[in-house]
Enzyme design. Structure first.
Site, PDB file in Angstrom:
ATOM      1  CD  GLN A  63      -3.668  -4.338   6.503  1.00  0.00           C
ATOM      2  OE1 GLN A  63      -3.787  -3.250   5.966  1.00  0.00           O
ATOM      3  NE2 GLN A  63      -4.074  -5.455   5.933  1.00  0.00           N
TER       4      GLN A  63
ATOM      5  CG  ASP B  57      -9.345   0.414   5.416  1.00  0.00           C
ATOM      6  OD1 ASP B  57      -9.132  -0.120   4.313  1.00  0.00           O
ATOM      7  OD2 ASP B  57      -8.551   0.350   6.370  1.00  0.00           O
TER       8      ASP B  57
ATOM      9  CE  LYS C 293      -3.917  -2.321   2.212  1.00  0.00           C
ATOM     10  NZ  LYS C 293      -4.742  -2.564   3.402  1.00  0.00           N
TER      11      LYS C 293
HETATM   12  N1  GUN Z   1      -7.191  -6.543   6.147  1.00  0.00           N
HETATM   13  C1  GUN Z   1      -7.586  -7.204   5.046  1.00  0.00           C
HETATM   14  N2  GUN Z   1      -8.095  -6.356   4.126  1.00  0.00           N
HETATM   15  C2  GUN Z   1      -8.019  -5.117   4.678  1.00  0.00           C
HETATM   16  C3  GUN Z   1      -8.405  -3.818   4.212  1.00  0.00           C
HETATM   17  O1  GUN Z   1      -8.923  -3.622   3.102  1.00  0.00           O
HETATM   18  N3  GUN Z   1      -8.153  -2.798   5.091  1.00  0.00           N
HETATM   19  C4  GUN Z   1      -7.605  -2.991   6.312  1.00  0.00           C
HETATM   20  N4  GUN Z   1      -7.430  -1.921   7.102  1.00  0.00           N
HETATM   21  N5  GUN Z   1      -7.260  -4.182   6.772  1.00  0.00           N
HETATM   22  C5  GUN Z   1      -7.460  -5.239   5.953  1.00  0.00           C
END
Ligand code: GUN
Length: 299
Positions: free
Chosen positions: A98, A121, A54
């Site tokens: 995350q 998110d 990311k």
């Molecule tokens: N864990 C798995 N997918 C995601 C996501 O799209 N965002 C976040 N913050 N954690 C995740």
């Protein structure tokens, strides 16, 4: 191989290029730098890799990013206090925590404490409420990426029978809500299957589109789908494999080889949904930044 590959990697790259142009044209001239902060709690190796991808993608499109790594024993209070500081830090227009979080931290509390305007998110109850109502707001990245990928391939979901397998708050639930909205890109008839569904095949066998998002390695075999169905694989699972240098390999929730000889379209793992999720995160950060400064952009 009969199915056309839905190449998320190349679509995501196209989106990143467009976002880069927006950053250059709309923000740079005004001396604005969009910023994203990612918080990583604990030592989950997969999470570390995802956050790394990311942050790298941010750099490519001109988004400033920072990763804050916290130890596994960080308390919920400490994390929430940090989030509150970041909510008022003007350097960051997007905040990402995350998941999964260690079990002593409530994901719900974390999601609620992120300023909904920085919730890139799309997990804040305000944004999820807006989504349910079909109104404007930041939307969860993986569902948004799946719909974008299908749209790019001119796959019209209007009136289609779509089965989503999995009901997570990150993917299954928001995806089902998005697919049923009366939007140009969606407007589908949606069925959600989950761990208590007695006979998943009963629903998938007649579906036009099957989206596997339950986190079960290679669960979906070709006998689950009809000829010519469209199959989206959201799974990213590590399975042991002594033949590889790392001792594991990544597989999706779909038995790719057999599904791809029966489906009309299929997403690969890796290179399907994953890169689209990241592209939508960048897009959300740019939207959040544009709203912060009251700039009109067209993503
Ligand atoms: N864990 C798995 N997918 C995601 C996501 O799209 N965002 C976040 N913050 N954690 C995740």
């Amino acid at each position: 191989m009969k199915a056309v590959l839905l190449d998320g990697k190349s679509v995501a790259s196209k989106i990143r290029n467009r976002l880069k142009q927006i950053v250059e044209k709309e923000f740079k001239s005004k001396d604005i730098k969009p910023g994203l902060v990612a918080i990583l709690v604990g030592n989950n190796p997969a999470s570390k890799i995802y956050v790394g991808s990311k942050v790298k993608a941010c750099e490519e499109v001109g988004i400033f990013s920072e990763v804050i790594e916290l130890p596994e024993n960080t308390s919920e209070n400490e994390l929430i206090n940090l989030i509150k500081e970041l909510n008022v830090n003007p350097k960051f227009h997007g905040i990402l925590v995350q998941q999964p979080l260690p079990s002593h931290i409530s994901t719900e509390m974390v999601n609620e404490n992120i300023d909904f305007r920085k919730d890139v998110d799309g997990f804040h109850p305000y944004n999820l409420g807006k989504l349910l109502l079909g109104e404007e707001g930041l939307k969860p990245c993986t569902p948004l990426g799946i719909i974008k990928l299908l749209t790019e391939y001119e796959i019209n979901l209007n009136g289609k029978d779509v089965v989503v397998i999995g009901r997570s708050n990150i993917v299954g639930k928001p995806l089902a809500v998005m697919l049923m909205q009366k939007w140009n890109e969606t407007n589908s008839t949606v069925t959600v299957c989950h761990s208590s569904t007695r006979d998943i095949k009963k629903f998938t066998a007649s579906a036009d589109v099957v989206i596997a998002a339950m986190g079960k390695p290679e669960f979906l075999s070709s006998d689950f789908i009809k000829d010519g169905a469209i199959v989206i694989d959201v799974g990213i699972n590590r399975i042991e494999d002594d033949k590889t240098a790392k001792g594991y390999r990544i597989v999706g929730d779909v038995k790719f080889d057999e599904i791809s000889s029966k489906a009309s379209y299929v997403t690969p793992v890796p290179g399907g949904v994953g890169p689209m999720t990241i592209a939508m995160l960048l897009q959300n950060t740019i939207i959040a930044c544009s709203k912060f400064y009251g700039i009109n952009i067209n993503v």
